[in-house]
Design an enzyme around this catalytic site. Structure first.
Site, mmCIF file in Angstrom:
data_model
loop_
_atom_site.group_PDB
_atom_site.id
_atom_site.type_symbol
_atom_site.label_atom_id
_atom_site.label_comp_id
_atom_site.label_asym_id
_atom_site.label_seq_id
_atom_site.Cartn_x
_atom_site.Cartn_y
_atom_site.Cartn_z
ATOM 1 N N PHE A 127 158.667 90.051 66.816
ATOM 2 C CA PHE A 127 159.136 91.043 67.799
ATOM 3 C C PHE A 127 160.597 91.434 67.602
ATOM 4 C CE2 PHE A 127 161.882 88.947 71.011
ATOM 5 C CZ PHE A 127 161.790 87.621 70.608
ATOM 6 N N LYS A 128 161.335 90.632 66.837
ATOM 7 C CA LYS A 128 162.749 90.929 66.626
ATOM 8 C C LYS A 128 162.954 92.301 65.997
ATOM 9 C CE LYS A 128 163.686 86.688 67.777
ATOM 10 N NZ LYS A 128 164.524 86.243 68.861
#
Ligand SMILES: Cc1ncc(COP(=O)(O)O)c(C=O)c1O
Ligand SMILES: N[C@@H](CCOP(=O)(O)O)C(=O)O
Length: 487
Positions: A127-128
């Site tokens: 998700f970064k």
């Protein structure tokens, strides 16, 4: 709660959680990371979204897509970049080419009332990428505008590092020094970072845990003379821009999971450094109809314990377990200070007393009964998951719903199944893809089930690696930076 403001076109300024009330613009704090008093930046007040605005945003997402929604939200917080430039930066960032589909963050149903929000389809499979890709464009834009360069010092437990390095590769004027806990990331995560051969990327494997690496980042950022001389910036979620970009997918997930703005949803967030769920807190403070924000931890349960007891007791390296959801092996959640500042009615002196004084002296602080009683109003709940839970959840979700999830998402799904309520859709944030954690997938499902990975990463682990092992020593890291940054 008195922390929001109506949308009346006031300039957006940022202040520190530790009492420095100097009002700074977005572009300044973007490059600065930590505030000079060691606190974290927050907007003076959260813009409060009224019902017509929320209705319009639902329409914007449905008709113009995620990038247009991102622009709407970001433009409330960024007023020192011309609107058309900001719109173009959002459009360049959130593309189907980078995130795999026009929806950018599609929902994956698991069972009635429970779904995943897919946040891990970017270049590094976690998700970064949702925030880091934007940060790469923002840094390049702002540095170009100022004619400056930036040396990013970051800490990673596995995913921030590769997301930052992929986002900053080839960006003009940016160098990355990334500290990781030596030997504690999965083989895939290590190879993702260490196989990069770019001159502007420096991977430093620190002999310690993630918290040691993060402490070094903070110590260097608090050495103001060094920070200015070597133009040090941050990409961890201590940088407000990271959090801001993450706010967008809470709105997007809500619109995808509901038909009208009269409905509520809850989110379960696999948590470590408290950045992701803090973005959910900001979305809720803006008026997004979120019932609960569920903090899911692994065996490193500092946050779960806090929401259960009101005591925040950080652990040392020896007490930080090495788990099969390694990116969450964090015992000092640096972002947590932002939430506590809000919880304490934005009392900078009290926040400083807890985080700078009590915590460093005793390693623990406990809220008063009155302060603890306020938590319910912020919607937080918490739960914990173990290695055995992860294996069981990965197996049950694969066999029951045909969906293969990674170990961190499994922590979220386990806790979500325990805490969801009838009539309130529960969205679990999918924080990584299973390809990053093959050994645990094999342990859960046997050797015949393989997590799919992009063809371009087929030989990842066998590529040559470039990294340097370093002691967990701030002075040594500073010397390394001196040796590699021309003045
Ligand atoms: C895959 C994964 N899940 C969950 C987390 C925890 O998120 P946060 O640190 O924002 O709480 C991380 C690391 O940040 C991660 O990489
Ligand atoms: N889990 C993270 C740790 C750093 O978190 P951040 O959100 O503050 O960058 C990682 O994978 O590196």
């Amino acid at each position: 709660m008195g922390l929001s403001r109506e949308l009346v076109g006031l300039p957006m300024k940022y202040i520190s959680t530790r009492g420095d009330a100097t009002r700074r613009g977005f572009s300044e704090i973007l490059l600065e990371g930590l505030a000079p008093d060691g606190g974290l930046y927050l907007p003076e007040a959260y813009p409060r979204i009224d019902a017509p605005t929320l209705a319009r945003w639902r329409e914007v997402q449905a008709t113009q897509g995620y990038a247009a929604l991102a622009f709407e939200i970001l433009s409330l917080y960024i007023d020192d970049i011309p609107a058309e430039d900001l719109r173009a930066l959002c459009a360049r960032t959130y593309t189907a080419e980078v995130y795999g589909s026009d929806a950018i963050v599609p929902l994956k149903p698991l069972e009635p009332g429970l779904c995943l929000e897919s946040l891990s389809n970017g270049p590094t499979l976690a998700f970064k990428d949702m925030a880091m890709q934007l940060l790469g464009h923002l840094f390049e834009y702002e540095l170009g505008r100022r004619g400056e360069t930036l040396n990013i010092l970051g800490a990673t437990s596995g995913d921030t590092g590769s997301a930052a390095e992929y986002a900053m590769r080839g960006k003009r004027g940016v160098r990355v020094f990334m500290l990781s806990p030596h030997g504690r990331m999965s083989p895939f995560q290590q190879a993702q970072m260490f196989s990069l051969q770019d001159e502007n990327i420096h991977n430093l494997a620190v002999e310690g845990v993630f918290d040691d690496a993060q402490d070094i980042v903070k110590a260097v950022s608090n050495d103001l003379a060094f920070k200015r001389q070597y133009r040090i910036g941050t990409v961890n979620s201590i940088n407000w821009a990271r959090l801001l970009a993450q706010v967008v997918y809470y709105f997007a997930g809500y619109f995808l999971a509901t038909k009208s703005n009269d409905e509520q949803v809850s989110f379960t967030v696999p948590s470590g450094n408290f950045g992701n769920v803090c973005a959910g807190h900001v979305a809720r403070m803006m008026g997004l109809p979120v019932k609960h924000l569920v903090v899911a931890t692994n065996e490193n349960n500092v946050l779960e314990e806090f929401f259960r007891t009101g005591s925040y007791r950080v652990r040392g390296s020896a007490e930080t377990f090495e788990t099969s959801s390694p990116s969450m092996d964090i015992s000092k959640a640096s972002n947590f200070e932002r939430f506590v500042y809000d919880l304490l009615g934005r009392d900078g002196a009290r926040t400083k007393a807890l985080f700078a004084d009590a915590l460093s002296r005793e390693g623990v602080f406990t809220l008063s009964a009155e302060e603890f009683a306020q938590i319910g109003a912020y919607g937080f709940q918490s739960g914990r998951s173990t290695h055995a839970d992860r294996l069981a959840t990965i197996k049950a979700t694969y066999e029951g719903q045909g969906v293969l999830i990674d170990t961190h998402t499994a922590d979220g799904v386990k806790v979500a199944r325990e805490l969801r309520e009838p009539g309130v859709p529960m969205i679990v944030l999918e924080t990584a893809l299973p390809a990053k954690f093959e050994a645990t997938i094999a342990e859960a499902l046997g050797p015949d089930v393989h997590a799919p990975r992009p063809a371009a990463l087929a030989d990842l682990e066998s590529r040559p690696k470039r990294f340097q092992v370093m002691p967990a020593d701030t002075a040594r890291i500073q010397q390394y930076i001196r040796d590699h940054v021309p003045l």
